[in-house]
Structures are given as C-alpha cells and as structure tokens.
Write a protein that holds these residues in place. Sequence first.
Motif, mmCIF file in Angstrom:
data_model
loop_
_atom_site.group_PDB
_atom_site.id
_atom_site.type_symbol
_atom_site.label_atom_id
_atom_site.label_comp_id
_atom_site.label_asym_id
_atom_site.label_seq_id
_atom_site.Cartn_x
_atom_site.Cartn_y
_atom_site.Cartn_z
ATOM 1 N N LEU A 103 0.836 -1.185 0.000
ATOM 2 C CA LEU A 103 0.000 0.000 0.000
ATOM 3 C C LEU A 103 0.884 1.254 0.000
ATOM 4 O O LEU A 103 1.917 1.277 0.666
ATOM 5 C CB LEU A 103 -0.878 -0.053 1.259
ATOM 6 C CG LEU A 103 -2.150 0.758 1.266
ATOM 7 C CD1 LEU A 103 -3.012 0.404 0.061
ATOM 8 C CD2 LEU A 103 -2.943 0.446 2.543
ATOM 9 N N ILE A 104 0.487 2.255 -0.747
ATOM 10 C CA ILE A 104 1.002 3.630 -0.848
ATOM 11 C C ILE A 104 2.356 4.026 -0.247
ATOM 12 O O ILE A 104 3.126 4.750 -0.865
ATOM 13 C CB ILE A 104 -0.094 4.586 -0.323
ATOM 14 C CG1 ILE A 104 -1.391 4.292 -1.097
ATOM 15 C CG2 ILE A 104 0.279 6.053 -0.497
ATOM 16 C CD1 ILE A 104 -2.658 4.595 -0.336
ATOM 17 N N PRO B 166 -7.280 9.730 -2.511
ATOM 18 C CA PRO B 166 -6.821 9.193 -1.220
ATOM 19 C C PRO B 166 -5.331 8.846 -1.249
ATOM 20 O O PRO B 166 -4.608 9.140 -0.297
ATOM 21 C CB PRO B 166 -7.687 7.938 -1.046
ATOM 22 C CG PRO B 166 -8.940 8.241 -1.793
ATOM 23 C CD PRO B 166 -8.510 9.060 -2.985
ATOM 24 N N LYS C 72 -3.246 12.099 -1.251
ATOM 25 C CA LYS C 72 -3.225 12.745 0.066
ATOM 26 C C LYS C 72 -2.335 11.974 1.036
ATOM 27 O O LYS C 72 -1.669 12.565 1.888
ATOM 28 C CB LYS C 72 -4.646 12.841 0.625
ATOM 29 C CG LYS C 72 -5.509 13.847 -0.114
ATOM 30 C CD LYS C 72 -6.555 14.396 0.819
ATOM 31 C CE LYS C 72 -7.941 14.055 0.388
ATOM 32 N NZ LYS C 72 -8.940 14.651 1.284
ATOM 33 N N GLU C 73 -2.341 10.650 0.911
ATOM 34 C CA GLU C 73 -1.495 9.871 1.817
ATOM 35 C C GLU C 73 -0.015 10.084 1.506
ATOM 36 O O GLU C 73 0.818 10.197 2.412
ATOM 37 C CB GLU C 73 -1.844 8.382 1.744
ATOM 38 C CG GLU C 73 -0.945 7.565 2.656
ATOM 39 C CD GLU C 73 -1.460 6.175 2.997
ATOM 40 O OE1 GLU C 73 -2.664 5.920 2.805
ATOM 41 O OE2 GLU C 73 -0.646 5.365 3.463
ATOM 42 N N ALA D 276 1.141 12.801 0.249
ATOM 43 C CA ALA D 276 1.375 14.155 0.762
ATOM 44 C C ALA D 276 1.670 14.115 2.261
ATOM 45 O O ALA D 276 2.629 14.735 2.741
ATOM 46 C CB ALA D 276 0.157 15.039 0.480
ATOM 47 N N ALA D 277 0.857 13.365 2.999
ATOM 48 C CA ALA D 277 1.024 13.279 4.447
ATOM 49 C C ALA D 277 2.420 12.755 4.799
ATOM 50 O O ALA D 277 3.119 13.297 5.658
ATOM 51 C CB ALA D 277 -0.038 12.353 5.034
ATOM 52 N N ARG D 278 2.809 11.691 4.102
ATOM 53 C CA ARG D 278 4.088 11.051 4.418
ATOM 54 C C ARG D 278 5.280 11.903 3.998
ATOM 55 O O ARG D 278 6.284 11.971 4.707
ATOM 56 C CB ARG D 278 4.155 9.681 3.743
ATOM 57 C CG ARG D 278 3.170 8.691 4.348
ATOM 58 C CD ARG D 278 3.183 7.366 3.600
ATOM 59 N NE ARG D 278 2.330 6.392 4.244
ATOM 60 C CZ ARG D 278 2.683 5.667 5.312
ATOM 61 N NH1 ARG D 278 3.896 5.798 5.822
ATOM 62 N NH2 ARG D 278 1.849 4.819 5.860
ATOM 63 N N GLY E 121 5.240 15.040 3.930
ATOM 64 C CA GLY E 121 5.250 16.104 4.932
ATOM 65 C C GLY E 121 6.084 15.722 6.143
ATOM 66 O O GLY E 121 6.905 16.514 6.624
ATOM 67 N N VAL E 122 5.908 14.497 6.623
ATOM 68 C CA VAL E 122 6.692 14.049 7.784
ATOM 69 C C VAL E 122 8.159 13.834 7.393
ATOM 70 O O VAL E 122 9.073 14.251 8.103
ATOM 71 C CB VAL E 122 6.088 12.756 8.397
ATOM 72 C CG1 VAL E 122 7.041 12.138 9.409
ATOM 73 C CG2 VAL E 122 4.746 13.065 9.071
ATOM 74 N N VAL F 225 1.692 20.570 4.741
ATOM 75 C CA VAL F 225 0.872 19.937 3.713
ATOM 76 C C VAL F 225 -0.488 20.620 3.631
ATOM 77 O O VAL F 225 -1.143 20.832 4.651
ATOM 78 C CB VAL F 225 0.633 18.444 4.039
ATOM 79 C CG1 VAL F 225 -0.208 17.784 2.939
ATOM 80 C CG2 VAL F 225 1.944 17.708 4.238
ATOM 81 N N ILE F 226 -0.890 20.945 2.422
ATOM 82 C CA ILE F 226 -2.237 21.482 2.216
ATOM 83 C C ILE F 226 -2.967 20.537 1.263
ATOM 84 O O ILE F 226 -2.457 20.218 0.191
ATOM 85 C CB ILE F 226 -2.181 22.912 1.653
ATOM 86 C CG1 ILE F 226 -1.497 23.822 2.683
ATOM 87 C CG2 ILE F 226 -3.594 23.430 1.348
ATOM 88 C CD1 ILE F 226 -1.068 25.151 2.154
ATOM 89 N N THR F 227 -4.136 20.072 1.689
ATOM 90 C CA THR F 227 -4.913 19.154 0.854
ATOM 91 C C THR F 227 -6.077 19.905 0.209
ATOM 92 O O THR F 227 -6.401 21.036 0.601
ATOM 93 C CB THR F 227 -5.531 18.032 1.698
ATOM 94 O OG1 THR F 227 -6.425 18.612 2.652
ATOM 95 C CG2 THR F 227 -4.466 17.221 2.418
ATOM 96 N N ASP F 228 -6.703 19.272 -0.748
ATOM 97 C CA ASP F 228 -7.957 19.758 -1.339
ATOM 98 C C ASP F 228 -7.882 21.153 -1.956
ATOM 99 O O ASP F 228 -8.872 21.885 -1.945
ATOM 100 C CB ASP F 228 -9.091 19.733 -0.292
ATOM 101 C CG ASP F 228 -9.264 18.368 0.350
ATOM 102 O OD1 ASP F 228 -9.902 17.516 -0.279
ATOM 103 O OD2 ASP F 228 -8.738 18.157 1.467
#
Lengths: 322, 268
Positions: A70-71, A96, A99-100, A102-104, A106-107, A113-116
């Motif tokens: 997975l991602i 999805p 965005k995931e 992006a989240a990772r 970011g860390v 991180v800015i979504t949407d």
Amino acid sequence: MTAIVVFIDQINASGTLHSTSQQLLTLARSAGEAVVVVAGPVSEDLAAELGVHGVARVLHSEQSELADFLIAPKADLVAQVAASVSASAVLLENSPAGKEIAARVGVALNAGVITDAVTVENQGGALLAHKSVLAGSYMVQAQATSAVTVISVKSHSVEARAAAQTVVPVVERIEVTFGPASLGARIIRRTSRTASGRPELEDARIVVAGGRGLDGDFGPVEELADVLGAAVGASRAATDAGWISHAAQVGQTGKKVSPQLYISVGISGAIQQKAGMQTSKVIVAVNKDSESPVFEIADFGIVGDLFKVLPQAVEEIKRRRS
Amino acid sequence: MENAALNIVVLVKYVPDTQFDRHLTGENHRLDRNESILSELDEYALEAALAITDDRGGAKAGNFVTALTLGPASAVAAVKKSLQIGATSGVHVSDEALAGSDAWSTSLALAAAVRTLGPVDLIITGMSSTDGETSLVPTQLAARLGLPAITFASSLELDGTTVTARRDGDDVSEDIQATLPVLVSVTDQANEPRYPNFKGILAAKKKKITTLSLADIGLSADAVGHIGSLTRVDSAAERPARTAGTIITDAGDAGIQLVDFLAAQKLI
Ligand SMILES: Cc1cc2nc3c(=O)[nH]c(=O)nc-3n(C[C@H](O)[C@H](O)[C@H](O)COP(=O)(O)OP(=O)(O)OC[C@H]3O[C@@H](n4cnc5c(N)ncnc54)[C@H](O)[C@@H]3O)c2cc1C
Ligand SMILES: Nc1ncnc2c1ncn2[C@@H]1O[C@H](COP(=O)(O)O)[C@@H](O)[C@H]1O
C-alpha cells in the motif's frame, strides 16, 4: 530555477498522461521547473506527452515494492527524489493515495501539507493554495511556512496547457530505499470493477445523482445522465442499498463535487449529502416531498415524481436535438 | 494458541457538530468550537476496536481500548462519550500551546502521547475529521511511530496477529494484510457504531481519564500549536449561504420546464 516535483503513478496505469497530471504539470511550470517522479514504467507515449508539457527530467522506479504494498513505498520514492533535487514544492493529485503520499512526504521532509486545493497561485515563489472548508461554507487561502510545500490539488485547478516549447525529457531509472514500516501493509488481492464509460464524478461538468427515491431503479437517472453527457452520483442510502457502487457516493464520506450543474433526484438533502455538492454552480432538485431540505439550496426545484419528470425531460432533450 | 490480550488506541476528535453552522474566528482563522461533539466518523473507529476486543473476551480478558483525544479542556467530552460507548480508559492531551496545531504538529503530539502508553498493538482512527477533513493525521501518526498504515478500510478483521482490511477505490478494491502493530483508519462502511446504554453510562463514571500536558509528553511549546505548525491560513471568506431558487410543482410538464431552465442557463 526551483524544482517542483510532480508525482505520476503508472502502476496498473494506461501508459499515458491523465488529465489531472497535465493540470499539475501546468501548475508546476508556472512556479518553477517540473521534475516528474513516476512509480512504474515510463512508456514512450508518456515520455512524449511529458515532453509536450515541458518536462525535461523524469525519475522513475520500477521496484516491485511499489506495486506490492500500500502507498507508503510510493511516498518513500517521492520524498527521496524531492530531497535529492532540493524541490521547493511537491504537487500531488487529491485522491486518497495522493493525500497519503502528501502526508508522508510532509513528515519525511518536515514540510507543511495542504490538501484539497482548488487553485494554487505562485506569488513571488510562494505557493498559495485556495481551498473550500467546512463543507463549502468558507474559502480560505493557506500556505506552507516550511522550506518545502506539499499540496494535493483537486482536478480543474487550472486549464492544462502544453509548454511553449516541446522538449525531449531525460528519463532516469532509479532505486530508492524503503522504510521498514513501508513494507508492512501488503496488497494481497486486487478486484477490478468494470468502468461505466461515463465521465468520472470529480471531473464531470454535469452530475445527475439519485437517492432512495429511485427505489432500486437507477434507469431514469442513467438515461438523463447519458443525454447530458453527465456522471452518475448517488446518496449513501442508494449506495448502502447496493443499487450502485459505493464509488458513486457523493457527500461527506463520498466524493466532493462542484460541477456546473448538479441534478439531485429522489435525495432528501441531508447535511452529509450537502457537504459533497453544495459548491456546485447550479443545483436542480427533483423530489416528491416539498419539505425536503434539498429545496433550500436548489436553484430550480421540482416537486414531483421522478419517474414522470425524468423520462419527460429526456424525451424533450432528444426532441429538441433532432 | 490463545490470543494475547490487546492494547488498542482509538483516536477520537472533539469537533463542532456538523448539524449547526460552523465559523472561523480571530486573526488566525480558527474554528469556533462551540456546540462540539465526538466526531461521528470516529465512532466507526471506536466500534471497530470494540468489535475486535469483544471477540477476545473484552476488558475482562485484559483487552484495553484507550480513547485518545488532543484538544481544549472541553474536548474531554469526546473521551467521556467514548468511555460510555465502551472504551476502557481515556487520555486527553491538552495544553494552551497546542491551539492552532495543523496536522503536522497534531501528529507530532499524538505520537508523543502514544509513546507514553507502552507497547500498542493497534491504533484505529476515523477516515477524516469532520472539521479539518484532511485525512492527514492517521498516516502522519503512523509514519512518526514507524508503524505500517492501512487507510480507508471499509472492513477490518484481526486473526491472531494478522490484520486484513479492504479498501474500495474507484475502479479497484484491494485486500490488504499486515501484522500487528499497525494503524488502521476506517470508513463509515466498516461497521454500524453502537450507542451508549444505561449500563455503559454508569460504568464510564468509574473509568480513568489521564490528562497529559506538553511537558508530560516531552514536547516544547514551540514544536506545536500555531508556532510549530508548518501551514498557515492567510485569509478566510465566508461563502454566501445558498438560497432557494424557483420551486415548481409538477402539473404534468415539469420535465419540459426543467429542459427550459437548463437551456436558459446554457447548460444544454
Ligand atoms: C457518518 C455519516 C456519513 C454520511 N455520509 C453521507 C454521504 O457522504 N453522502 C450521503 O448522501 N449521505 C451520507 N450520509 C447519510 C445521510 O445522513 C442520509 O441518510 C442520506 O443522504 C439519505 O439519502 P437519501 O436522501 O437518498 O434518502 P432519504 O433521506 O430517504 O430521501 C429519499 C428522498 O426521495 C424522495 N422520493 C421518494 N420517492 C420519490 C419519487 N418517486 N420521486 C421523487 N422523489 C422521491 C423522498 O421524498 C425523500 O426526500 C451519512 C450519514 C452518516 C451518519
Ligand atoms: N486532535 C485530534 N485528537 C484525536 N484524534 C484526532 C485529532 N485529529 C485527528 N484525529 C484522528 O485522525 C482522523 C483524521 O483526522 P484529519 O487528519 O484531521 O482528517 C480523525 O478521524 C481522528 O481519528
């Protein structure tokens, strides 16, 4: 010029450039030099299309982990490339998976991180994202305050345009290191669904959505959608009942759409349904109950039986066209 | 082999009720947190945890379900509600300095809080908060804790130490497998959340809630909140509320009137 990393997923993909990716490349070009990261192979067609969009540099990995887990491995790939080219921004699609990643990223890169994001503008090198929040009740402008900015961008943020000059991209195959936890969630089975052949919900200019009022028969909604070239959406009551795929659900826990026209049919207009459609340009509602909350937000409402109104509208459209 | 007792953490967020109008206020455009509740999407996370532990003999068999929230003093209400529904204990991370935290600093603080709870087998979260709606926090938390993550699970099963979950995408569904410890975010398709009953409400009064400050989780004030966050909202504009337009009652020609309307709007 500063590098803007754009991620393109080619695992189980067609070998060509999706329209959302074209938009991201157009955005990236307006803010710096687009460096493309591809998970999977880079076909000749894809390379040529990237060249048309002015992409000079493509890095890709065909490591099997990218497809088997997975991602997270894809995020490792994006983060490592972004770090190696000293990217100032990473742009992803707002799925999805996007965005995931992006989240990772970011860390991994200590990046905001800015979504949407519905639009992104470049103001003297800073990328300003505009997004709709609280179910469409506010528009905000936000930005990252970190050295690297990560944004997941909704489709239609810009009109995709070819670059002034076509280039021949240098395609470099790389291998990255995956974090141990990235190889922890294994995909053991993939089950494909057959495509409807209709436009994708989030891309469509017109959406016709049906709810419990359809009583198991999506025929009238599909016929209207097809004469309008529209995508078909649904309320959760309709998807929960199994009348249509869950992928068609519009709302808080489904797709958030803002088409030119949303036609709501046999849907009461619960708060969770409104959360996914009330930023549509024009809303039309057909419902037999005049007290339905959907009428509070409809530009044009018809109190009536959908099984009479929809077929009549379909006939009328066909008549006017012939 | 007997299944070992589980230590599960469920993330529960205290959010403004979506049934009411919600507002951004102040120069940093923060959300007005009046009329708040336990996020309805986190009820699915709690249910997933309770279903798994029920299967293994519940709290009596030594299984733990800790409801963890990060938020202002009032956010303890989300923990209390979770205890009434069936969580075994609660943790509330609260500190003035946390105000204005974005996903990056929220996940930093949540990770630090989870580390104080000893070895955790499973972290379950909602698919997104109903206020921020970024879906960033679950994966960022997993990344910080070095755990694999399965996001947007529409079903979740635990067999021994093997987690199996399904993810429904637009054109493909995936079955995913991972071995504990793992973080899973669940969708509203995953289950049917239970309600607190009278017994649960009484039992909750005896359950323990631990409040943790930033010092307790070993973070400094400038790592979180408005200062530590890596994003900022520059401006916010309220959209004018949608108003009702023309409403007609079908007198036999509404389908034709609909086409007239679409044509007048140049939509066909
Ligand atoms: C956590 C959570 C998340 C949710 N997320 C979503 C989401 O993402 N999207 C979503 O849609 N819902 C969502 N819901 C569900 C939502 O609360 C409503 O229950 C749902 O939207 C109702 O669907 P509906 O309008 O089709 O059904 P109903 O509310 O039953 O309405 C059916 C309507 O059809 C009309 N009707 C019946 N027959 C006819 C006819 N012959 N002609 C014309 N009209 C007719 C009726 O008058 C009625 O207004 C969520 C709920 C929860 C708790
Ligand atoms: N402040 C918080 N306290 C507890 N859990 C949270 C908090 N913020 C986010 N979460 C969890 O992370 C999920 C996704 O939130 P978000 O990333 O904000 O969309 C929520 O459903 C919660 O389970």
